[in-house]
Design an enzyme around this catalytic site. Structure first.
Site, PDB file in Angstrom:
ATOM      1  N   GLY A   1      41.185 -74.677 -24.508  1.00  0.00           N
ATOM      2  CA  GLY A   1      42.325 -74.770 -25.411  1.00  0.00           C
ATOM      3  C   GLY A   1      42.754 -76.323 -25.336  1.00  0.00           C
ATOM      4  O   GLY A   1      43.204 -76.852 -26.220  1.00  0.00           O
ATOM      5  N   THR A   2      42.300 -77.130 -24.316  1.00  0.00           N
ATOM      6  CA  THR A   2      42.383 -78.595 -24.244  1.00  0.00           C
ATOM      7  C   THR A   2      41.525 -79.106 -25.649  1.00  0.00           C
ATOM      8  O   THR A   2      42.194 -79.956 -26.213  1.00  0.00           O
ATOM      9  CB  THR A   2      41.969 -79.288 -22.972  1.00  0.00           C
ATOM     10  OG1 THR A   2      42.734 -78.761 -22.012  1.00  0.00           O
ATOM     11  CG2 THR A   2      42.050 -80.729 -23.042  1.00  0.00           C
TER      12      THR A   2
ATOM     13  N   GLN B   1      49.559 -70.564 -24.293  1.00  0.00           N
ATOM     14  CA  GLN B   1      50.511 -69.851 -23.236  1.00  0.00           C
ATOM     15  C   GLN B   1      51.282 -68.676 -23.770  1.00  0.00           C
ATOM     16  O   GLN B   1      51.459 -67.682 -23.336  1.00  0.00           O
ATOM     17  CB  GLN B   1      51.396 -70.746 -22.714  1.00  0.00           C
ATOM     18  CG  GLN B   1      51.711 -70.225 -21.337  1.00  0.00           C
ATOM     19  CD  GLN B   1      50.880 -70.097 -20.344  1.00  0.00           C
ATOM     20  OE1 GLN B   1      50.660 -69.010 -19.649  1.00  0.00           O
ATOM     21  NE2 GLN B   1      49.938 -71.152 -19.954  1.00  0.00           N
TER      22      GLN B   1
ATOM     23  N   HIS C   1      40.826 -67.888 -21.547  1.00  0.00           N
ATOM     24  CA  HIS C   1      41.153 -67.465 -20.293  1.00  0.00           C
ATOM     25  C   HIS C   1      42.323 -66.919 -20.074  1.00  0.00           C
ATOM     26  O   HIS C   1      42.731 -66.848 -18.895  1.00  0.00           O
ATOM     27  CB  HIS C   1      40.441 -68.537 -19.457  1.00  0.00           C
ATOM     28  CG  HIS C   1      41.397 -69.800 -19.166  1.00  0.00           C
ATOM     29  ND1 HIS C   1      42.001 -70.055 -18.338  1.00  0.00           N
ATOM     30  CD2 HIS C   1      41.420 -70.700 -20.083  1.00  0.00           C
ATOM     31  CE1 HIS C   1      42.583 -71.309 -18.299  1.00  0.00           C
ATOM     32  NE2 HIS C   1      42.255 -71.782 -19.478  1.00  0.00           N
TER      33      HIS C   1
ATOM     34  N   THR D   1      26.056 -76.136 -29.746  1.00  0.00           N
ATOM     35  CA  THR D   1      25.457 -74.665 -29.598  1.00  0.00           C
ATOM     36  C   THR D   1      26.645 -73.912 -29.242  1.00  0.00           C
ATOM     37  O   THR D   1      27.326 -74.218 -28.037  1.00  0.00           O
ATOM     38  CB  THR D   1      24.271 -74.533 -28.682  1.00  0.00           C
ATOM     39  OG1 THR D   1      23.150 -75.208 -29.191  1.00  0.00           O
ATOM     40  CG2 THR D   1      24.008 -72.947 -28.479  1.00  0.00           C
TER      41      THR D   1
ATOM     42  N   CYS E   1      47.355 -79.006 -13.780  1.00  0.00           N
ATOM     43  CA  CYS E   1      46.802 -80.357 -13.903  1.00  0.00           C
ATOM     44  C   CYS E   1      47.801 -81.253 -12.876  1.00  0.00           C
ATOM     45  O   CYS E   1      47.479 -81.992 -12.237  1.00  0.00           O
ATOM     46  CB  CYS E   1      46.808 -81.008 -15.202  1.00  0.00           C
ATOM     47  SG  CYS E   1      46.871 -79.905 -16.523  1.00  0.00           S
TER      48      CYS E   1
HETATM   49  C1  LIG Z   1      50.396 -74.661 -23.387  1.00  0.00           C
HETATM   50  C2  LIG Z   1      48.970 -75.100 -22.934  1.00  0.00           C
HETATM   51  N1  LIG Z   1      47.993 -75.772 -23.722  1.00  0.00           N
HETATM   52  C3  LIG Z   1      46.752 -76.126 -23.493  1.00  0.00           C
HETATM   53  C4  LIG Z   1      46.450 -75.613 -22.279  1.00  0.00           C
HETATM   54  C5  LIG Z   1      44.707 -76.020 -22.031  1.00  0.00           C
HETATM   55  O1  LIG Z   1      43.912 -74.928 -22.183  1.00  0.00           O
HETATM   56  P1  LIG Z   1      42.633 -74.918 -21.537  1.00  0.00           P
HETATM   57  O2  LIG Z   1      42.738 -74.710 -19.632  1.00  0.00           O
HETATM   58  O3  LIG Z   1      41.922 -73.882 -21.773  1.00  0.00           O
HETATM   59  O4  LIG Z   1      42.166 -76.221 -21.824  1.00  0.00           O
HETATM   60  C6  LIG Z   1      46.981 -74.939 -21.441  1.00  0.00           C
HETATM   61  C7  LIG Z   1      46.404 -74.372 -20.105  1.00  0.00           C
HETATM   62  O5  LIG Z   1      47.197 -73.904 -19.213  1.00  0.00           O
HETATM   63  C8  LIG Z   1      48.378 -74.527 -21.568  1.00  0.00           C
HETATM   64  O6  LIG Z   1      49.107 -73.678 -20.984  1.00  0.00           O
END
Ligand SMILES: Cc1ncc(COP(=O)(O)O)c(C=O)c1O
Length: 383
Positions: free
Chosen positions: A71-72, A180, A202, A238, A328
């Site tokens: 997601g990041t 989320q 995930h 990949t 984090c």
């Molecule tokens: C709102 C939100 N954005 C982004 C992320 C980041 O996702 P990832 O853990 O897959 O990098 C999270 C993960 O907690 C999230 O809750």
């Protein structure tokens, strides 16, 4: 000692169907989807099938979906990708909210260092930003607007569609971090005023390390990664074939069972709050975030008089996993930037704990956790 996992906003366990899809794709015969031989073609068809299934669930075209590593990464690819492409058109403003996940906030701060003008929309005491503030901030020089669907710490929902209408009217790219809210909301991306949307596998009982970015056809976009031409040259590298296959499996089940899953987490959450009212007392805790406009699986509570770290450590000792904020920031003593942006009093900032529910959780676990919290509170308040 039985352990209770109330940290589904951090990550969720893979469901057996997704794990089976992962194992099947990762086993003998796994080829590289870019290879032209039969092994490669089989891998490519797994990725294609997964992309088609996800496009179907999200109401977009398969060509508009880019698989990423998290997601990041999706958030970074969206923000850097659209901001840099928009800069070439003379647009240098970024508008986002003060309550975004660090994946968005820190990417925006980095863009600010690269010469973009950053505006952070304020949140009210429930964590919501307003479309009126967004309207005042977005103009003809705005490159990208990024507003999350639902907050990862409090669950508070944002008026992203209203803000998306404003952004698009003024020529800015609209990005939504829906990581989320994934699994708790349905989107018809064809019809929504959203140009880019970030998701992560995930959070819906899929594998860790697989993300998805929707990029509406025609959206100005420059890739973050350069290399091969995978993902139509929008994300070189990949593809994670087993992860992508498992992701699609988890997503199909999450969308199929969405209503039942919402009922389950609401039931567990309400049982938890009711048991806390009985065992601990209404006055001993406060709910942080919006009382109605919120994701159903998150309850962020403050227990004034008991620090978050103390409560979390004692919960962990009693076999209950919760969190002090986003993954984090937990582990550091920094108060959450989200609760700080909501201007909660110091007492509530320092005593906030996030409980987040998901598949496999039960009312019994919720009731047991409330009793554990009552015992911890009684012990810590007299010591
Ligand atoms: C709102 C939100 N954005 C982004 C992320 C980041 O996702 P990832 O853990 O897959 O990098 C999270 C993960 O907690 C999230 O809750």
């Amino acid at each position: 000692m039985a352990s209770i996992y109330f940290d589904h906003a951090a990550t969720t366990p893979m469901i057996p169907e997704a794990a089976a899809a992962y194992a099947e794709a990762a086993g003998a015969g796994l080829g590289n989807p870019s290879s032209l031989h039969a092994f490669g073609r089989a891998a490519r068809s797994r990725v294609t099938a997964a992309r088609d299934a996800l496009a179907d669930l999200l109401g977009c075209s398969a060509a508009e979906l880019v698989f990423t590593g998290s997601g990041t990464e999706s958030d970074n690819a969206a923000l850097f990708g659209a901001a840099e492409a928009q800069r070439a058109r003379g647009r240098t403003g970024i508008v986002t909210t003060s309550v975004e996940h660090h994946a968005v906030l820190n990417a925006c701060l980095q863009l600010e260092k690269r010469g973009f003008r950053l505006t952070l929309l304020p949140a009210d005491e429930t964590g919501r930003v307003s479309a009126a503030d967004a309207s005042a901030a977005i103009d003809e020089t705005t490159a990208v607007v990024s507003v999350m669907a639902g907050n990862n710490e409090t669950g508070t929902l944002q008026p992203y569609a209203e803000i998306g209408d404003i952004a698009r009217e003024r020529g800015a790219v609209m990005h939504v971090d829906a990581v989320q809210a994934f699994g708790y909301e349905r989107w018809d991306l064809k019809r929504l005023p959203i140009d880019m949307l970030s998701l992560s596998a995930h959070k819906i009982n899929g594998p860790q390390g697989v993300g998805l970015l929707y990029v509406r056809r025609g959206t100005p976009f420059q890739p973050l990664l350069f290399g091969g031409t995978q993902e139509r040259a929008r994300r070189a590298g990949t593809e994670n074939v087993p992860g992508i296959a498992a992701f699609a499996e988890a997503a199909k089940i999450a969308f199929r069972d969405m209503d039942a899953r919402i009922r389950l987490v609401e039931d567990v959450r309400d049982a938890f709050l009711n048991a806390l009212r009985t065992d601990l007392g209404e006055e001993a805790f406060r709910l942080n975030g919006h009382a109605e406009l919120r994701l159903p699986h998150i309850a962020n509570l403050s227990f004034p008089g008991i620090t978050s770290e103390n409560m979390l450590m004692n919960l962990d000792l009693a076999g209950v996993a919760a969190s002090g904020g986003s993954a984090c920031t937990s582990g550091s003593l920094q108060p959450s930037h989200v609760l700080t942006a909501m201007r909660l009093p110091p007492e509530r900032l320092q005593s906030a704990v996030r409980f987040s529910f998901g598949m496999g959780n039960t009312r019994q676990e919720a009731e047991k956790t409330a009793k554990i919290i009552a015992t911890i509170s009684a012990r810590l308040r007299i010591s």
